[in-house]
Design an enzyme around this catalytic site. Structure first.
Site, PDB file in Angstrom:
ATOM      1  CE  LYS A   1       0.629 -13.971 -27.376  1.00 13.87           C
ATOM      2  NZ  LYS A   1       2.109 -13.314 -27.779  1.00 13.87           N
TER       3      LYS A   1
ATOM      4  CB  SER B   1       1.944  -9.540 -27.769  1.00 14.93           C
ATOM      5  OG  SER B   1       2.462 -10.628 -27.997  1.00 14.93           O
TER       6      SER B   1
ATOM      7  CB  SER C   1       5.439 -11.491 -26.641  1.00  8.47           C
ATOM      8  OG  SER C   1       5.119 -10.225 -27.397  1.00  8.47           O
TER       9      SER C   1
HETATM   10  N1  GLN Z   1       6.953  -5.549 -28.444  1.00  4.87           N
HETATM   11  C1  GLN Z   1       7.329  -6.405 -29.569  1.00  4.87           C
HETATM   12  C2  GLN Z   1       6.708  -6.228 -30.886  1.00  4.87           C
HETATM   13  O1  GLN Z   1       5.832  -5.299 -30.976  1.00  4.87           O
HETATM   14  C3  GLN Z   1       7.568  -7.855 -29.297  1.00  4.87           C
HETATM   15  C4  GLN Z   1       6.102  -8.579 -29.380  1.00  4.87           C
HETATM   16  C5  GLN Z   1       6.114 -10.125 -29.332  1.00  4.87           C
HETATM   17  O2  GLN Z   1       7.194 -10.497 -28.617  1.00  4.87           O
HETATM   18  N2  GLN Z   1       5.237 -10.573 -29.752  1.00  4.87           N
HETATM   19  O3  GLN Z   1       7.087  -6.577 -32.006  1.00  4.87           O
END
Ligand code: GLN
Length: 473
Positions: free
Chosen positions: A74, A149, A173
């Site tokens: 990532k 994400s 994410s």
């Molecule tokens: N959807 C959550 C956020 O926007 C989690 C994102 C993540 O785990 N990086 O904060």
């Protein structure tokens, strides 16, 4: 399909070469370019590394459990090769001088990084659509989100350019894109994997974890990156067992906790019926279902979005046009350098979160929002502890609905945040959790989440592996 462990053994014995694996991976990356899984590809660097590994194997050297395996990373995990953009314009040209500990460790285990994957900007989002590089596409249905994400890592595995990938999970994410793309995703216990070199979003919630097509593959990569690290004071000094050792032990007698709050309003009928069918299958195989309660669950999303944005507002203050980032060309003085760089460099979602986070930390509102959210966080941890006195793992859907169409969620930001309902509580409590596919609705996959006790990844993955055998689709 061969497992990663089997392929690595073949590279070790010389039966296949790492170079051919990397070549095949690069060819697949090229062929699936339209899915937008990668922000950058490490072509020559990866081939060079593979050739060296092949030579070492031929010389009889032990390469490690990931010998010669191509892995995608990532793009918020730094590497000294290539760029690290975090899916943001502001870091568009950023090059790290060092490798994150997780990357260093997987390379030491024989892995070959082949590319950096697409993500929501600074990992803020659940759909990967906030990326400055455009959203990745879900190979199961290109019109729906890949999840976020870590959407790019999930698409990379689901489209077959790599067998395993690294992601990060602050509030879902890894688990959400795994659910959307029909994969296994594992977020380990907070402190299990060093965060050194993971670009910080919300430091008390962030963890690096893994994606795979199977529990065994995701577990193998996870094993290679865990353990204490002197560069991260929040990494835990606890023994790392072999997570793959118990994968065949089955589910008989395991007590699975069903929090009654998790199956109420907001859960779509389609997801509910797939999940319920999977749970019946597990029960028939000898698992014991027990109702538990996490009463504070209803406050989890609110508390998460206060704490995560508060931490983000502090963490992102370093992008000021002076050190790491692109620099605004319209600056007249120091203040306008900061202000213009940040206004031009950050996307809308990131700005929204910095504003929210700054607000909840400001002197007049600190007690009402930030302190309150910390108290709720404590309650959530205690509720999970209580639940775990009556069960071995807790189960829930990974997402309350099927993955929506691309673009759909932006018309309703609240729906996006509420989509995180099953995943954020886990990060607030620092627990390990996995998501795996347990059924389909049309082309789309439904993910089941297991939540484990802190540092009990081995047991969590045992239950996940048994479920994989029973509910394969
Ligand atoms: N959807 C959550 C956020 O926007 C989690 C994102 C993540 O785990 N990086 O904060």
């Amino acid at each position: 399909m061969a497992t990663v462990a089997e392929t690595a053994r073949k590279v070790q014995s010389g039966e296949i070469s790492s170079e051919s694996l990397v070549q095949a991976s690069l060819a697949k990356i090229e062929a699936t370019k339209g899915l937008n899984a990668y922000i950058s590809v490490l072509g020559e660097e990866a081939l060079d590394r593979a050739r060296i590994l092949d030579k070492r194997a031929a010389a009889g050297e032990k390469l490690g459990p990931l010998a010669g395996i191509p892995v995608a990373v990532k793009d918020n995990i730094v590497m000294s090769q290539g760029r690290t953009t975090c899916g943001s314009k502001i870091l568009g040209e950023f090059r790290s001088p060092y490798d994150a500990t997780a990357v260093e460790r997987m390379i030491a285990a024989g892995a070959v990084p082949v590319g950096k994957t697409n993500l929501d900007e600074f990992a803020m989002g659940s759909t990967s659509e906030t990326s400055a590089f455009g959203a990745p596409r879900n190979p199961l249905d290109e019109n729906v989100i890949a999840g976020g994400s870590s959407g790019g890592s999930a698409v990379a595995v689901a489209s077959g350019s790599v067998a395993v990938a690294l992601g990060s999970d602050t509030g879902g994410s890894i688990r959400q894109p795994a659910s959307c793309c029909g994969l296994v995703g594992v977020k380990p216990t907070y402190g299990r994997v060093s965060r050194y070199g993971l670009v910080a979003y919300a430091s008390s919630l962030d963890q690096i974890g893994t994606f795979g097509g199977s529990v065994a593959d995701a577990a193998l990569l996870l094993n290679s990156i865990c353990g204490w690290d002197r560069h991260d004071s929040t990494s835990a000094q606890v023994v790392v067992p072999d997570f793959t050792a118990s994968l065949n032990k089955g589910i008989k007698g395991k007590i699975i906790g069903l929090p009654k709050e998790f199956f109420g309003v907001g859960l779509s009928q389609e997801v509910r019926s797939v999940v319920m069918k999977a749970l019946e299958t597990l029960e028939k195989a000898g698992a014991v279902m027990r109702e538990v309660s996490i009463p504070s669950f209803q406050y989890a999303v609110a508390s998460y979005y206060v704490i995560a944005t508060a931490e983000a507002s502090a963490n992102l203050s370093r992008y000021d046009g002076v050190r790491y980032t692109i620099r605004s060309k319209n600056a007249k003085d120091l203040f306008s350098l900061y202000a213009n760089t940040r206004s031009e460099g950050f996307g809308e979602e990131v700005k929204k979160r910095i504003l929210l986070g700054t607000y909840v930390l400001s002197s007049g509102f600190y007690d009402a929002y930030y302190m309150q959210a910390q108290k709720v966080r404590r309650l959530i941890t205690e509720d999970f502890n209580k639940a775990f006195s009556a069960c071995d793992v807790v189960v829930s859907p990974t997402m309350p609905t099927l993955p929506p169409k691309l673009g759909e969620i932006f018309t309703d930001p609240m729906a996006q945040y509420l989509g995180d309902i099953y995943t954020v509580a886990v990060n607030l409590a620092g627990l390990p959790a996995s998501s795996q596919p347990v059924g389909r609705v049309g082309k789309l996959s439904v993910g089941l989440q297991f939540i484990g006790k802190a540092f009990q990844e081995e047991e969590l993955l045992q239950v996940a592996a048994a479920t994989e055998k029973l509910c394969a689709n």
